[in-house]
Design a protein around this motif. Structure first.
Motif, PDB file in Angstrom:
ATOM      1  N   VAL A  32      17.100 170.989 -60.634  1.00 49.75           N
ATOM      2  CA  VAL A  32      16.881 169.927 -59.488  1.00 49.75           C
ATOM      3  C   VAL A  32      15.498 169.312 -59.683  1.00 49.75           C
ATOM      4  O   VAL A  32      14.537 169.744 -60.291  1.00 49.75           O
ATOM      5  N   SER A  33      15.210 168.222 -58.821  1.00 43.85           N
ATOM      6  CA  SER A  33      14.106 167.553 -58.960  1.00 43.85           C
ATOM      7  C   SER A  33      12.791 168.310 -58.038  1.00 43.85           C
ATOM      8  O   SER A  33      13.079 168.903 -57.021  1.00 43.85           O
ATOM      9  N   ILE A  34      11.705 168.586 -58.846  1.00 43.25           N
ATOM     10  CA  ILE A  34      10.727 169.382 -58.212  1.00 43.25           C
ATOM     11  C   ILE A  34       9.707 168.438 -57.426  1.00 43.25           C
ATOM     12  O   ILE A  34       8.952 169.001 -56.887  1.00 43.25           O
ATOM     13  N   TRP A  35       9.862 167.280 -57.555  1.00 49.44           N
ATOM     14  CA  TRP A  35       9.070 165.960 -56.932  1.00 49.44           C
ATOM     15  C   TRP A  35       8.946 166.524 -55.472  1.00 49.44           C
ATOM     16  O   TRP A  35       7.843 166.310 -54.860  1.00 49.44           O
ATOM     17  N   PRO A  36       9.978 166.490 -54.703  1.00 49.59           N
ATOM     18  CA  PRO A  36       9.871 166.767 -53.336  1.00 49.59           C
ATOM     19  C   PRO A  36       8.929 168.111 -52.864  1.00 49.59           C
ATOM     20  O   PRO A  36       8.135 168.029 -51.949  1.00 49.59           O
ATOM     21  N   TYR A  37       8.965 168.796 -53.774  1.00 52.68           N
ATOM     22  CA  TYR A  37       8.367 170.184 -53.354  1.00 52.68           C
ATOM     23  C   TYR A  37       6.942 170.005 -53.888  1.00 52.68           C
ATOM     24  O   TYR A  37       5.887 170.690 -53.261  1.00 52.68           O
ATOM     25  N   VAL A  38       6.678 169.421 -54.850  1.00 53.29           N
ATOM     26  CA  VAL A  38       5.078 169.028 -54.941  1.00 53.29           C
ATOM     27  C   VAL A  38       4.575 168.191 -53.839  1.00 53.29           C
ATOM     28  O   VAL A  38       3.320 168.566 -53.502  1.00 53.29           O
ATOM     29  N   GLY A  39       5.472 167.222 -53.431  1.00 55.34           N
ATOM     30  CA  GLY A  39       4.822 166.634 -52.253  1.00 55.34           C
ATOM     31  C   GLY A  39       4.532 167.431 -51.128  1.00 55.34           C
ATOM     32  O   GLY A  39       3.651 167.072 -50.352  1.00 55.34           O
ATOM     33  N   ILE A  40       5.507 168.308 -50.873  1.00 57.92           N
ATOM     34  CA  ILE A  40       5.476 169.059 -49.517  1.00 57.92           C
ATOM     35  C   ILE A  40       3.987 170.029 -49.692  1.00 57.92           C
ATOM     36  O   ILE A  40       3.235 170.162 -49.161  1.00 57.92           O
ATOM     37  N   TYR A  41       3.886 170.545 -51.004  1.00 52.51           N
ATOM     38  CA  TYR A  41       2.787 171.301 -51.639  1.00 52.51           C
ATOM     39  C   TYR A  41       1.619 170.133 -51.131  1.00 52.51           C
ATOM     40  O   TYR A  41       0.562 170.645 -50.313  1.00 52.51           O
ATOM     41  N   MET A  42       1.611 168.984 -51.432  1.00 49.14           N
ATOM     42  CA  MET A  42       0.470 168.164 -51.031  1.00 49.14           C
ATOM     43  C   MET A  42       0.230 167.758 -49.629  1.00 49.14           C
ATOM     44  O   MET A  42      -0.792 168.083 -49.334  1.00 49.14           O
ATOM     45  N   LEU A  43       1.239 167.634 -48.960  1.00 54.28           N
ATOM     46  CA  LEU A  43       1.423 167.509 -47.644  1.00 54.28           C
ATOM     47  C   LEU A  43       0.630 168.700 -46.859  1.00 54.28           C
ATOM     48  O   LEU A  43      -0.172 168.587 -45.998  1.00 54.28           O
ATOM     49  N   VAL A  44       1.081 169.981 -47.198  1.00 50.29           N
ATOM     50  CA  VAL A  44       0.558 171.143 -46.566  1.00 50.29           C
ATOM     51  C   VAL A  44      -0.829 171.220 -46.904  1.00 50.29           C
ATOM     52  O   VAL A  44      -1.847 171.449 -45.917  1.00 50.29           O
ATOM     53  N   THR A  45      -1.124 171.087 -48.243  1.00 53.22           N
ATOM     54  CA  THR A  45      -2.539 171.144 -48.509  1.00 53.22           C
ATOM     55  C   THR A  45      -3.421 170.227 -47.803  1.00 53.22           C
ATOM     56  O   THR A  45      -4.498 170.513 -47.273  1.00 53.22           O
ATOM     57  N   PHE A  46      -2.988 168.847 -47.544  1.00 50.48           N
ATOM     58  CA  PHE A  46      -3.762 168.145 -46.830  1.00 50.48           C
ATOM     59  C   PHE A  46      -3.796 168.217 -45.142  1.00 50.48           C
ATOM     60  O   PHE A  46      -4.977 168.293 -44.789  1.00 50.48           O
TER      61      PHE A  46
END
Length: 160
Positions: free
Chosen positions: A9-23
């Motif tokens: 599956v595409s991992i991009w949504p989860y990298v985006g979630i990672y960055m959103l939570v970090t922010f």
């Protein structure tokens, strides 16, 4: 042991979630530091661990809930590498924003170029290791087990 063929599956949504939570967690910590100035002295620099683990475990738990499995090897390494790149770019953005303060800029001007290279190399290695640990199968298997237990309880509730 049978090999189960599943689509990647595409991992991009989860990298985006990672960055959103970090922010969001970083903003919350900044707000806490503004409201309670002694907060930074109390927690020190250890908050980075909390921010990183909150980010990785949130993204990983959402992946597990949606797909019902842990990362495959390729997905794991892509997620670790892209999350590390994202957090380093995010940290550079915060560094650039901190340069707006003249006192901070004066302190940072004294660091030679080799020092910056060493700092960035160590920060990248540190972020990579924290991400690799946060996305590891050790954490993933525990979250998967808890998710399956919760799902079993939800599925059997109507039959009680």
């Amino acid at each position: 042991m049978a090999y189960e063929k599943t689509d990647t599956v595409s991992i991009w949504p989860y990298v985006g979630i990672y960055m959103l939570v970090t922010f969001l967690v970083s903003l919350a910590l900044i707000a806490l530091a503004i409201i309670f100035p002694s907060f930074i002295a109390l927690t020190g620099k250890n908050t980075y661990f909390g921010v990183n683990f909150a980010s990785t475990l949130t993204a990983y738990s959402l992946f597990i809930r949606k797909h019902g499995r842990t990362f495959h090897r390729g997905e794991y390494w892509k997620t670790v590498v892209f999350s590390t790149i994202a957090i380093i770019l995010f940290s550079m953005l915060f560094l650039l924003l901190s340069l707006a303060d003249d006192a901070t800029a004066a302190k940072l001007r004294g660091i030679p170029f080799g020092g910056w290279v060493a700092i960035m190399a160590l920060a990248t290695l540190f972020a990579f290791c924290l991400n690799a640990l946060g996305y590891s199968s050790w954490f993933g298997n525990r979250m998967l087990k808890a998710n399956r237990k919760r799902q079993t309880q939800l599925d059997t509730k109507p039959f009680r």
